[in-house]
Enzyme design. Structure first.
Site, PDB file in Angstrom:
ATOM      1  N   LYS A 106       8.609   4.854  10.736  1.00  0.00           N
ATOM      2  CA  LYS A 106       7.492   5.788  10.911  1.00  0.00           C
ATOM      3  C   LYS A 106       6.544   5.663   9.725  1.00  0.00           C
ATOM      4  O   LYS A 106       6.838   6.107   8.617  1.00  0.00           O
ATOM      5  CB  LYS A 106       7.975   7.241  11.017  1.00  0.00           C
ATOM      6  CG  LYS A 106       6.857   8.120  11.583  1.00  0.00           C
ATOM      7  CD  LYS A 106       6.965   9.576  11.248  1.00  0.00           C
ATOM      8  CE  LYS A 106       6.405   9.952   9.919  1.00  0.00           C
ATOM      9  NZ  LYS A 106       4.954   9.698   9.757  1.00  0.00           N
ATOM     10  N   CYS A 215       3.426   4.822  -7.323  1.00  0.00           N
ATOM     11  CA  CYS A 215       4.513   5.687  -7.800  1.00  0.00           C
ATOM     12  C   CYS A 215       4.904   5.386  -9.243  1.00  0.00           C
ATOM     13  O   CYS A 215       5.361   6.262  -9.955  1.00  0.00           O
ATOM     14  CB  CYS A 215       5.721   5.560  -6.883  1.00  0.00           C
ATOM     15  SG  CYS A 215       6.282   3.852  -6.691  1.00  0.00           S
TER      16      CYS A 215
HETATM   17  P1  NAD Z   1       4.689  12.258   1.759  1.00  0.00           P
HETATM   18  O1  NAD Z   1       6.017  12.692   1.285  1.00  0.00           O
HETATM   19  O2  NAD Z   1       3.661  13.279   2.029  1.00  0.00           O
HETATM   20  O3  NAD Z   1       4.843  11.413   3.127  1.00  0.00           O
HETATM   21  C1  NAD Z   1       5.685  10.299   3.218  1.00  0.00           C
HETATM   22  C2  NAD Z   1       6.146  10.133   4.663  1.00  0.00           C
HETATM   23  O4  NAD Z   1       6.970  11.222   5.021  1.00  0.00           O
HETATM   24  C3  NAD Z   1       5.015  10.098   5.689  1.00  0.00           C
HETATM   25  O5  NAD Z   1       5.277   9.128   6.660  1.00  0.00           O
HETATM   26  C4  NAD Z   1       5.069  11.487   6.275  1.00  0.00           C
HETATM   27  O6  NAD Z   1       4.543  11.548   7.578  1.00  0.00           O
HETATM   28  C5  NAD Z   1       6.553  11.761   6.264  1.00  0.00           C
HETATM   29  N1  NAD Z   1       6.958  13.175   6.294  1.00  0.00           N
HETATM   30  C6  NAD Z   1       6.295  14.258   5.811  1.00  0.00           C
HETATM   31  N2  NAD Z   1       7.013  15.366   6.010  1.00  0.00           N
HETATM   32  C7  NAD Z   1       8.155  14.989   6.639  1.00  0.00           C
HETATM   33  C8  NAD Z   1       9.315  15.697   7.100  1.00  0.00           C
HETATM   34  N3  NAD Z   1       9.442  17.018   6.956  1.00  0.00           N
HETATM   35  N4  NAD Z   1      10.317  14.982   7.665  1.00  0.00           N
HETATM   36  C9  NAD Z   1      10.225  13.644   7.805  1.00  0.00           C
HETATM   37  N5  NAD Z   1       9.154  12.939   7.397  1.00  0.00           N
HETATM   38  C10 NAD Z   1       8.135  13.598   6.812  1.00  0.00           C
HETATM   39  O7  NAD Z   1       4.178  11.204   0.693  1.00  0.00           O
HETATM   40  P2  NAD Z   1       2.780  10.430   0.680  1.00  0.00           P
HETATM   41  O8  NAD Z   1       1.688  11.379   0.320  1.00  0.00           O
HETATM   42  O9  NAD Z   1       2.650   9.636   1.917  1.00  0.00           O
HETATM   43  O10 NAD Z   1       2.987   9.389  -0.492  1.00  0.00           O
HETATM   44  C11 NAD Z   1       2.777   9.637  -1.818  1.00  0.00           C
HETATM   45  C12 NAD Z   1       4.091   9.866  -2.521  1.00  0.00           C
HETATM   46  O11 NAD Z   1       4.980   8.777  -2.271  1.00  0.00           O
HETATM   47  C13 NAD Z   1       3.936   9.918  -4.017  1.00  0.00           C
HETATM   48  O12 NAD Z   1       4.742  10.946  -4.525  1.00  0.00           O
HETATM   49  C14 NAD Z   1       4.456   8.562  -4.483  1.00  0.00           C
HETATM   50  O13 NAD Z   1       4.900   8.544  -5.805  1.00  0.00           O
HETATM   51  C15 NAD Z   1       5.538   8.325  -3.502  1.00  0.00           C
HETATM   52  N6  NAD Z   1       5.872   6.897  -3.440  1.00  0.00           N
HETATM   53  C16 NAD Z   1       7.053   6.491  -3.976  1.00  0.00           C
HETATM   54  C17 NAD Z   1       7.376   5.147  -3.973  1.00  0.00           C
HETATM   55  C18 NAD Z   1       8.673   4.679  -4.554  1.00  0.00           C
HETATM   56  O14 NAD Z   1       9.045   3.546  -4.270  1.00  0.00           O
HETATM   57  N7  NAD Z   1       9.382   5.466  -5.353  1.00  0.00           N
HETATM   58  C19 NAD Z   1       6.503   4.215  -3.423  1.00  0.00           C
HETATM   59  C20 NAD Z   1       5.308   4.661  -2.862  1.00  0.00           C
HETATM   60  C21 NAD Z   1       5.001   6.018  -2.873  1.00  0.00           C
END
Ligand code: NAD
Length: 413
Positions: A106, A215
Protein backbone atom coordinates in the site's frame (compact mmCIF):
# COMPACT_ATOMS: atom_id res chain seq x y z
CA UNK A 1 11.90 -12.43 -12.46
CA UNK A 2 13.46 -9.88 -10.10
CA UNK A 3 16.36 -9.38 -12.54
CA UNK A 4 13.99 -8.96 -15.46
CA UNK A 5 11.90 -6.54 -13.41
CA UNK A 6 15.06 -4.47 -12.80
CA UNK A 7 15.81 -4.45 -16.54
CA UNK A 8 12.29 -3.25 -17.29
CA UNK A 9 12.61 -0.45 -14.73
CA UNK A 10 15.86 0.51 -16.48
CA UNK A 11 14.09 0.74 -19.80
CA UNK A 12 11.44 3.03 -18.28
CA UNK A 13 13.93 5.07 -16.22
CA UNK A 14 12.94 8.41 -17.72
CA UNK A 15 9.21 7.76 -17.31
CA UNK A 16 9.70 6.74 -13.69
CA UNK A 17 11.89 9.76 -12.97
CA UNK A 18 9.36 12.16 -14.48
CA UNK A 19 6.57 10.53 -12.51
CA UNK A 20 8.56 10.83 -9.28
CA UNK A 21 9.34 14.49 -9.98
CA UNK A 22 5.64 15.12 -10.50
CA UNK A 23 4.38 12.97 -7.61
CA UNK A 24 6.83 14.03 -4.93
CA UNK A 25 8.22 17.29 -6.37
CA UNK A 26 11.85 16.14 -6.29
CA UNK A 27 14.25 17.50 -8.95
CA UNK A 28 14.72 15.23 -11.96
CA UNK A 29 18.36 14.39 -11.21
CA UNK A 30 17.35 13.19 -7.72
CA UNK A 31 14.47 11.23 -9.24
CA UNK A 32 16.94 9.53 -11.62
CA UNK A 33 19.05 8.60 -8.60
CA UNK A 34 16.06 7.17 -6.79
CA UNK A 35 15.11 4.96 -9.75
CA UNK A 36 18.67 3.61 -9.99
CA UNK A 37 18.91 3.05 -6.25
CA UNK A 38 15.47 1.42 -6.15
CA UNK A 39 16.02 -1.07 -8.91
CA UNK A 40 19.33 -2.20 -7.40
CA UNK A 41 17.41 -4.00 -4.60
CA UNK A 42 15.84 -6.24 -7.23
CA UNK A 43 19.27 -7.36 -8.41
CA UNK A 44 20.82 -7.62 -4.97
CA UNK A 45 18.01 -9.66 -3.44
CA UNK A 46 17.86 -11.86 -6.54
CA UNK A 47 21.23 -13.23 -5.32
CA UNK A 48 19.53 -14.54 -2.19
CA UNK A 49 17.96 -17.33 -4.20
CA UNK A 50 21.09 -19.25 -3.15
CA UNK A 51 21.73 -17.59 0.18
CA UNK A 52 18.75 -18.31 2.43
CA UNK A 53 20.17 -20.88 4.79
CA UNK A 54 18.87 -23.07 7.59
CA UNK A 55 20.74 -25.02 10.28
CA UNK A 56 21.54 -28.71 10.65
CA UNK A 57 22.21 -29.51 14.31
CA UNK A 58 23.39 -32.55 16.26
CA UNK A 59 20.38 -34.22 17.91
CA UNK A 60 20.21 -34.88 21.66
CA UNK A 61 18.87 -38.42 21.18
CA UNK A 62 20.29 -41.31 19.17
CA UNK A 63 18.89 -41.99 15.70
CA UNK A 64 17.41 -38.58 15.38
CA UNK A 65 18.01 -35.65 13.07
CA UNK A 66 17.35 -32.03 14.02
CA UNK A 67 17.22 -29.12 11.66
CA UNK A 68 15.89 -25.58 11.45
CA UNK A 69 14.39 -24.56 8.17
CA UNK A 70 13.51 -20.99 7.12
CA UNK A 71 10.14 -20.70 5.40
CA UNK A 72 8.09 -17.84 3.93
CA UNK A 73 5.61 -16.07 6.19
CA UNK A 74 2.96 -16.45 3.46
CA UNK A 75 1.41 -13.08 2.75
CA UNK A 76 3.40 -9.98 3.60
CA UNK A 77 1.94 -6.46 3.74
CA UNK A 78 4.11 -3.46 2.89
CA UNK A 79 2.88 0.01 3.84
CA UNK A 80 5.10 2.89 2.79
CA UNK A 81 5.66 6.65 3.00
CA UNK A 82 5.59 9.17 0.14
CA UNK A 83 9.17 10.48 0.20
CA UNK A 84 10.82 7.66 -1.83
CA UNK A 85 7.88 5.92 -3.50
CA UNK A 86 9.97 3.71 -5.79
CA UNK A 87 13.03 3.03 -3.67
CA UNK A 88 11.08 2.13 -0.54
CA UNK A 89 8.60 0.04 -2.57
CA UNK A 90 11.36 -2.11 -4.07
CA UNK A 91 13.03 -2.24 -0.64
CA UNK A 92 9.94 -4.23 0.46
CA UNK A 93 9.11 -6.06 -2.79
CA UNK A 94 12.47 -7.70 -3.48
CA UNK A 95 13.10 -9.31 -0.05
CA UNK A 96 9.42 -10.26 0.40
CA UNK A 97 9.32 -12.12 -2.92
CA UNK A 98 12.75 -13.77 -2.84
CA UNK A 99 11.78 -15.20 0.55
CA UNK A 100 8.84 -16.89 -1.19
CA UNK A 101 5.98 -14.67 -0.05
CA UNK A 102 3.18 -12.84 -1.81
CA UNK A 103 3.16 -9.11 -1.08
CA UNK A 104 0.34 -6.61 -0.79
CA UNK A 105 1.84 -3.13 -1.06
CA UNK A 106 0.00 0.00 0.00
CA UNK A 107 1.73 3.16 -1.18
CA UNK A 108 0.98 6.51 0.39
CA UNK A 109 -2.25 8.05 -0.88
CA UNK A 110 -0.33 11.10 -2.21
CA UNK A 111 2.11 9.01 -4.29
CA UNK A 112 0.46 5.84 -5.63
CA UNK A 113 1.37 6.13 -9.32
CA UNK A 114 4.92 4.84 -9.31
CA UNK A 115 3.86 1.72 -7.36
CA UNK A 116 1.15 1.09 -9.96
CA UNK A 117 3.72 1.43 -12.72
CA UNK A 118 5.94 -1.08 -10.93
CA UNK A 119 2.93 -3.43 -10.86
CA UNK A 120 2.49 -3.15 -14.64
CA UNK A 121 6.12 -4.15 -15.08
CA UNK A 122 5.70 -7.06 -12.67
CA UNK A 123 3.29 -8.65 -15.13
CA UNK A 124 5.78 -8.14 -17.93
CA UNK A 125 8.57 -9.64 -15.81
CA UNK A 126 6.48 -12.79 -15.42
CA UNK A 127 5.53 -12.43 -11.74
CA UNK A 128 2.49 -14.72 -11.39
CA UNK A 129 -0.90 -13.07 -10.74
CA UNK A 130 -1.52 -12.45 -7.06
CA UNK A 131 2.12 -12.60 -6.01
CA UNK A 132 2.61 -8.83 -6.11
CA UNK A 133 -0.40 -6.65 -5.42
CA UNK A 134 -0.85 -2.91 -5.03
CA UNK A 135 -3.79 -1.57 -3.04
CA UNK A 136 -4.20 2.19 -3.02
CA UNK A 137 -6.13 4.38 -0.59
CA UNK A 138 -5.92 6.21 2.71
CA UNK A 139 -4.00 4.77 5.63
CA UNK A 140 -6.73 5.11 8.24
CA UNK A 141 -9.11 2.89 6.24
CA UNK A 142 -7.27 0.79 3.64
CA UNK A 143 -3.99 0.58 5.60
CA UNK A 144 -5.82 -0.17 8.82
CA UNK A 145 -7.85 -2.97 7.18
CA UNK A 146 -4.67 -4.59 5.89
CA UNK A 147 -3.05 -4.45 9.31
CA UNK A 148 -6.13 -5.84 11.08
CA UNK A 149 -6.58 -8.70 8.63
CA UNK A 150 -5.80 -12.16 10.07
CA UNK A 151 -4.08 -13.15 6.82
CA UNK A 152 -0.65 -11.42 6.71
CA UNK A 153 2.31 -12.99 8.42
CA UNK A 154 4.16 -9.69 8.61
CA UNK A 155 3.49 -5.97 8.30
CA UNK A 156 6.60 -4.27 6.94
CA UNK A 157 6.06 -0.56 7.48
CA UNK A 158 7.94 2.61 6.58
CA UNK A 159 6.47 5.87 7.84
CA UNK A 160 6.02 8.07 10.87
CA UNK A 161 6.43 7.11 14.53
CA UNK A 162 2.79 7.78 15.35
CA UNK A 163 1.49 5.56 12.53
CA UNK A 164 4.06 2.91 13.43
CA UNK A 165 2.71 2.80 16.98
CA UNK A 166 -0.88 2.57 15.72
CA UNK A 167 0.12 -0.31 13.43
CA UNK A 168 1.93 -2.17 16.20
CA UNK A 169 -1.16 -1.85 18.43
CA UNK A 170 -3.54 -3.02 15.70
CA UNK A 171 -1.27 -5.90 14.62
CA UNK A 172 -1.16 -7.12 18.22
CA UNK A 173 -4.72 -8.46 17.92
CA UNK A 174 -3.49 -11.28 15.67
CA UNK A 175 0.06 -11.24 17.05
CA UNK A 176 1.25 -10.35 13.55
CA UNK A 177 4.97 -9.60 13.25
CA UNK A 178 5.77 -5.97 12.52
CA UNK A 179 8.91 -4.40 11.15
CA UNK A 180 8.85 -0.64 11.61
CA UNK A 181 11.11 1.86 9.84
CA UNK A 182 10.04 5.13 11.43
CA UNK A 183 11.00 8.77 11.67
CA UNK A 184 14.31 10.28 12.66
CA UNK A 185 15.86 13.42 14.10
CA UNK A 186 19.48 12.92 13.09
CA UNK A 187 22.03 15.06 14.93
CA UNK A 188 24.91 16.42 12.85
CA UNK A 189 27.93 16.94 15.13
CA UNK A 190 30.75 19.16 13.91
CA UNK A 191 33.98 19.11 15.93
CA UNK A 192 36.63 21.83 15.89
CA UNK A 193 39.28 19.56 14.26
CA UNK A 194 37.29 18.67 11.14
CA UNK A 195 37.55 19.82 7.54
CA UNK A 196 35.22 22.81 7.81
CA UNK A 197 34.33 23.17 4.12
CA UNK A 198 33.53 19.49 3.81
CA UNK A 199 31.39 19.67 6.96
CA UNK A 200 29.44 22.66 5.64
CA UNK A 201 28.88 21.08 2.22
CA UNK A 202 27.69 17.84 3.79
CA UNK A 203 25.48 19.59 6.34
CA UNK A 204 23.72 21.30 3.43
CA UNK A 205 23.45 18.18 1.29
CA UNK A 206 22.13 16.06 4.13
CA UNK A 207 19.48 18.61 5.03
CA UNK A 208 18.20 19.89 1.70
CA UNK A 209 18.22 16.74 -0.41
CA UNK A 210 14.62 15.86 -1.37
CA UNK A 211 13.54 19.19 0.19
CA UNK A 212 14.57 17.91 3.61
CA UNK A 213 12.11 15.04 3.40
CA UNK A 214 14.41 12.16 4.33
CA UNK A 215 14.20 10.06 7.49
CA UNK A 216 17.99 10.22 8.02
CA UNK A 217 18.30 13.94 7.16
CA UNK A 218 20.42 16.35 9.20
CA UNK A 219 17.60 17.56 11.45
CA UNK A 220 19.71 19.42 14.02
CA UNK A 221 23.25 20.66 13.57
CA UNK A 222 25.52 20.99 16.62
CA UNK A 223 28.77 22.88 16.15
CA UNK A 224 31.74 23.14 18.50
CA UNK A 225 31.90 26.70 19.83
CA UNK A 226 35.49 27.20 18.60
CA UNK A 227 34.35 27.05 14.96
CA UNK A 228 30.70 28.07 15.29
CA UNK A 229 31.26 31.56 13.80
CA UNK A 230 32.98 30.56 10.55
CA UNK A 231 30.79 27.44 10.19
CA UNK A 232 27.60 29.45 10.38
CA UNK A 233 28.86 32.11 8.00
CA UNK A 234 29.76 29.52 5.38
CA UNK A 235 26.56 27.54 5.97
CA UNK A 236 24.28 30.54 5.46
CA UNK A 237 26.18 31.62 2.33
CA UNK A 238 25.89 28.11 0.92
CA UNK A 239 22.18 27.76 1.73
CA UNK A 240 21.48 31.09 0.03
CA UNK A 241 22.89 29.65 -3.21
CA UNK A 242 20.34 26.83 -3.33
CA UNK A 243 18.18 27.06 -6.42
CA UNK A 244 14.55 26.38 -5.51
CA UNK A 245 12.23 25.81 -8.44
CA UNK A 246 10.36 23.61 -10.87
CA UNK A 247 11.48 19.99 -10.33
CA UNK A 248 11.34 19.39 -14.08
CA UNK A 249 13.62 22.36 -14.88
CA UNK A 250 17.37 22.03 -15.45
CA UNK A 251 19.46 23.29 -12.52
CA UNK A 252 16.79 23.00 -9.82
CA UNK A 253 18.24 21.79 -6.53
CA UNK A 254 15.20 21.90 -4.27
CA UNK A 255 11.57 21.49 -5.32
CA UNK A 256 8.31 22.16 -3.47
CA UNK A 257 7.08 20.32 -0.38
CA UNK A 258 5.01 17.27 -1.25
CA UNK A 259 1.69 18.71 -0.05
CA UNK A 260 -0.01 21.66 1.61
CA UNK A 261 -0.44 19.71 4.86
CA UNK A 262 3.30 19.01 4.98
CA UNK A 263 4.11 22.65 4.16
CA UNK A 264 1.89 23.87 6.99
CA UNK A 265 3.70 21.56 9.45
CA UNK A 266 7.05 23.12 8.56
CA UNK A 267 5.58 26.60 8.70
CA UNK A 268 4.22 25.93 12.20
CA UNK A 269 7.54 24.56 13.51
CA UNK A 270 9.49 27.56 12.24
CA UNK A 271 6.94 30.14 13.46
CA UNK A 272 6.89 28.57 16.93
CA UNK A 273 10.69 28.47 17.10
CA UNK A 274 10.94 32.14 16.09
CA UNK A 275 8.25 33.08 18.62
CA UNK A 276 10.33 31.22 21.23
CA UNK A 277 13.49 33.25 20.51
CA UNK A 278 15.06 31.59 17.43
CA UNK A 279 16.35 33.71 14.58
CA UNK A 280 16.18 32.93 10.85
CA UNK A 281 19.64 33.71 9.44
CA UNK A 282 18.18 33.04 6.00
CA UNK A 283 14.73 31.93 4.80
CA UNK A 284 12.16 31.38 7.53
CA UNK A 285 8.97 31.62 5.50
CA UNK A 286 6.96 30.20 2.62
CA UNK A 287 7.81 31.25 -0.92
CA UNK A 288 4.88 32.73 -2.83
CA UNK A 289 4.14 34.66 -6.03
CA UNK A 290 5.90 34.50 -9.39
CA UNK A 291 7.30 31.06 -10.10
CA UNK A 292 6.10 30.00 -6.64
CA UNK A 293 2.49 31.06 -7.20
CA UNK A 294 1.34 27.45 -7.54
CA UNK A 295 2.54 24.68 -5.22
CA UNK A 296 3.78 24.44 -1.66
CA UNK A 297 7.16 26.11 -1.31
CA UNK A 298 9.32 26.83 1.69
CA UNK A 299 12.52 28.87 1.60
CA UNK A 300 15.73 27.05 2.60
CA UNK A 301 16.15 28.13 6.20
CA UNK A 302 18.90 28.31 8.81
CA UNK A 303 17.83 28.96 12.40
CA UNK A 304 20.02 30.01 15.29
CA UNK A 305 19.15 30.86 18.88
CA UNK A 306 17.34 27.55 19.29
CA UNK A 307 17.19 25.62 22.57
CA UNK A 308 17.34 21.88 23.06
CA UNK A 309 13.86 21.76 24.61
CA UNK A 310 12.17 23.44 21.62
CA UNK A 311 9.96 21.31 19.36
CA UNK A 312 12.24 22.18 16.43
CA UNK A 313 15.06 20.29 18.20
CA UNK A 314 12.89 17.42 19.45
CA UNK A 315 10.35 16.68 16.70
CA UNK A 316 10.95 15.71 13.10
CA UNK A 317 10.76 18.81 10.83
CA UNK A 318 10.87 16.95 7.48
CA UNK A 319 11.51 20.13 5.50
CA UNK A 320 14.23 22.50 4.25
CA UNK A 321 15.03 23.93 7.67
CA UNK A 322 18.18 23.45 9.71
CA UNK A 323 18.43 24.60 13.34
CA UNK A 324 22.01 25.17 14.52
CA UNK A 325 23.23 25.08 18.13
CA UNK A 326 26.70 25.47 19.69
CA UNK A 327 28.24 23.09 22.22
CA UNK A 328 31.28 23.43 24.47
CA UNK A 329 32.98 20.02 24.31
CA UNK A 330 32.60 16.52 22.89
CA UNK A 331 30.82 15.15 25.97
CA UNK A 332 28.17 17.81 25.68
CA UNK A 333 27.86 17.16 21.93
CA UNK A 334 27.25 13.45 22.52
CA UNK A 335 24.73 14.17 25.27
CA UNK A 336 22.79 16.58 23.04
CA UNK A 337 22.83 14.10 20.17
CA UNK A 338 21.41 11.35 22.41
CA UNK A 339 18.80 13.63 23.98
CA UNK A 340 16.03 12.46 21.63
CA UNK A 341 13.21 9.92 21.45
CA UNK A 342 14.50 9.07 17.96
CA UNK A 343 17.55 6.93 17.16
CA UNK A 344 17.67 6.44 13.42
CA UNK A 345 20.89 8.11 12.26
CA UNK A 346 23.67 10.50 13.30
CA UNK A 347 26.50 12.34 11.56
CA UNK A 348 29.91 13.18 13.00
CA UNK A 349 32.65 15.35 11.55
CA UNK A 350 36.02 14.93 13.26
CA UNK A 351 39.48 13.56 12.47
CA UNK A 352 40.15 12.45 16.04
CA UNK A 353 40.12 8.66 16.29
CA UNK A 354 39.32 8.75 19.99
CA UNK A 355 36.21 10.80 19.39
CA UNK A 356 35.24 8.51 16.53
CA UNK A 357 35.55 5.42 18.71
CA UNK A 358 33.54 7.01 21.52
CA UNK A 359 30.82 8.01 19.10
CA UNK A 360 30.66 4.47 17.70
CA UNK A 361 30.25 3.17 21.25
CA UNK A 362 27.95 5.82 22.72
CA UNK A 363 25.65 7.27 20.06
CA UNK A 364 22.20 5.68 20.36
CA UNK A 365 21.41 5.26 16.67
CA UNK A 366 21.08 2.49 14.11
CA UNK A 367 23.20 4.28 11.53
CA UNK A 368 26.28 6.46 11.98
CA UNK A 369 27.93 8.47 9.18
CA UNK A 370 31.43 9.69 9.97
CA UNK A 371 32.94 12.41 7.76
CA UNK A 372 30.34 11.71 5.10
CA UNK A 373 26.73 12.46 4.27
CA UNK A 374 23.76 10.17 3.68
CA UNK A 375 23.93 7.39 1.12
CA UNK A 376 23.05 3.90 2.27
CA UNK A 377 24.21 0.65 0.73
CA UNK A 378 21.56 -1.89 -0.15
CA UNK A 379 23.60 -4.63 1.52
CA UNK A 380 23.96 -2.64 4.76
CA UNK A 381 21.33 -2.63 7.51
CA UNK A 382 18.78 0.15 7.85
CA UNK A 383 17.30 0.02 11.33
CA UNK A 384 16.16 2.52 13.92
CA UNK A 385 16.90 2.50 17.63
CA UNK A 386 14.56 3.88 20.29
CA UNK A 387 11.27 5.12 18.78
CA UNK A 388 12.73 5.12 15.26
CA UNK A 389 11.69 1.53 14.84
CA UNK A 390 12.09 -2.18 15.29
CA UNK A 391 13.28 -4.72 12.75
CA UNK A 392 14.66 -3.12 9.63
CA UNK A 393 15.38 -3.27 5.93
CA UNK A 394 18.26 -4.07 3.55
CA UNK A 395 20.84 -6.77 3.21
CA UNK A 396 20.67 -10.09 5.00
CA UNK A 397 19.00 -8.65 8.10
CA UNK A 398 16.26 -6.99 6.05
CA UNK A 399 15.22 -10.44 4.88
CA UNK A 400 14.65 -11.80 8.37
CA UNK A 401 11.13 -10.52 8.98
CA UNK A 402 9.95 -12.03 5.70
CA UNK A 403 10.90 -15.50 6.92
CA UNK A 404 9.89 -17.69 9.85
CA UNK A 405 11.76 -20.67 11.20
CA UNK A 406 10.56 -24.21 11.66
CA UNK A 407 12.48 -26.68 13.81
CA UNK A 408 12.14 -30.30 12.70
CA UNK A 409 12.94 -33.34 14.90
CA UNK A 410 13.08 -36.59 12.92
CA UNK A 411 13.45 -40.07 14.37
CA UNK A 412 14.73 -42.76 12.02
CA UNK A 413 15.45 -46.48 12.30
P1 NAD B 1 2.74 8.28 7.58
O1 NAD B 1 3.00 7.49 8.80
O2 NAD B 1 1.77 9.39 7.64
O3 NAD B 1 2.22 7.31 6.39
C1 NAD B 1 2.94 6.18 5.99
C2 NAD B 1 1.98 5.15 5.41
O4 NAD B 1 1.13 4.67 6.43
C3 NAD B 1 1.07 5.68 4.31
O5 NAD B 1 0.96 4.73 3.29
C4 NAD B 1 -0.24 5.87 5.03
O6 NAD B 1 -1.35 5.81 4.17
C5 NAD B 1 -0.22 4.71 6.00
N1 NAD B 1 -1.07 4.83 7.19
C6 NAD B 1 -1.45 5.96 7.85
N2 NAD B 1 -2.20 5.65 8.90
C7 NAD B 1 -2.32 4.29 8.92
C8 NAD B 1 -2.98 3.36 9.79
N3 NAD B 1 -3.67 3.76 10.86
N4 NAD B 1 -2.85 2.04 9.53
C9 NAD B 1 -2.14 1.61 8.47
N5 NAD B 1 -1.51 2.44 7.61
C10 NAD B 1 -1.59 3.77 7.84
O7 NAD B 1 4.16 8.79 7.09
P2 NAD B 1 4.48 9.72 5.83
O8 NAD B 1 4.04 11.11 6.11
O9 NAD B 1 4.00 9.06 4.60
O10 NAD B 1 6.06 9.66 5.77
C11 NAD B 1 6.91 10.46 6.48
C12 NAD B 1 7.47 9.71 7.66
O11 NAD B 1 8.06 8.48 7.22
C13 NAD B 1 8.58 10.46 8.34
O12 NAD B 1 8.43 10.33 9.73
C14 NAD B 1 9.84 9.75 7.88
O13 NAD B 1 10.93 9.90 8.74
C15 NAD B 1 9.36 8.35 7.79
N6 NAD B 1 10.24 7.56 6.92
C16 NAD B 1 11.05 6.63 7.50
C17 NAD B 1 11.92 5.90 6.72
C18 NAD B 1 12.81 4.87 7.34
O14 NAD B 1 13.34 4.06 6.59
N7 NAD B 1 13.03 4.86 8.65
C19 NAD B 1 11.96 6.10 5.34
C20 NAD B 1 11.11 7.04 4.77
C21 NAD B 1 10.24 7.77 5.58
Amino acid sequence: MLRKWADLVDQKRDDFARLLAQEVGKPLHEADGEVDFGKSWFRDYAEFDRRIEGDMLPADRPDEQLWIVPQPVGVAVGIIAWNFPIAVAVRKIAPALIAGNALVLKPHEDTPLSALMLAELAEEAGVPPGVFNVVTGPGETVGDALVRSPIPGVISFTGSVETGKAIARAAADHVTTVSLELGGKAPFLVMDDCDLDQAVETAVFSRFLNCGQICIANERTYVHKAIAGPFLEKLVARVEQIKVGDPLAEGTQVGPKVSRVELEKVQRFVAEAIAGGAKAMTGGSVLAGGEYAKGDWFAPTVLTGVRQDMDIMQKEIFGPVVPVMEFADFDEGLALANDSRYGLAAYLFTNDVNRIMRAVRDLEVGELDINRGPGESIHGDHTGWKQSGIGGDDGKYGLEHFLRRKTVYLKYR
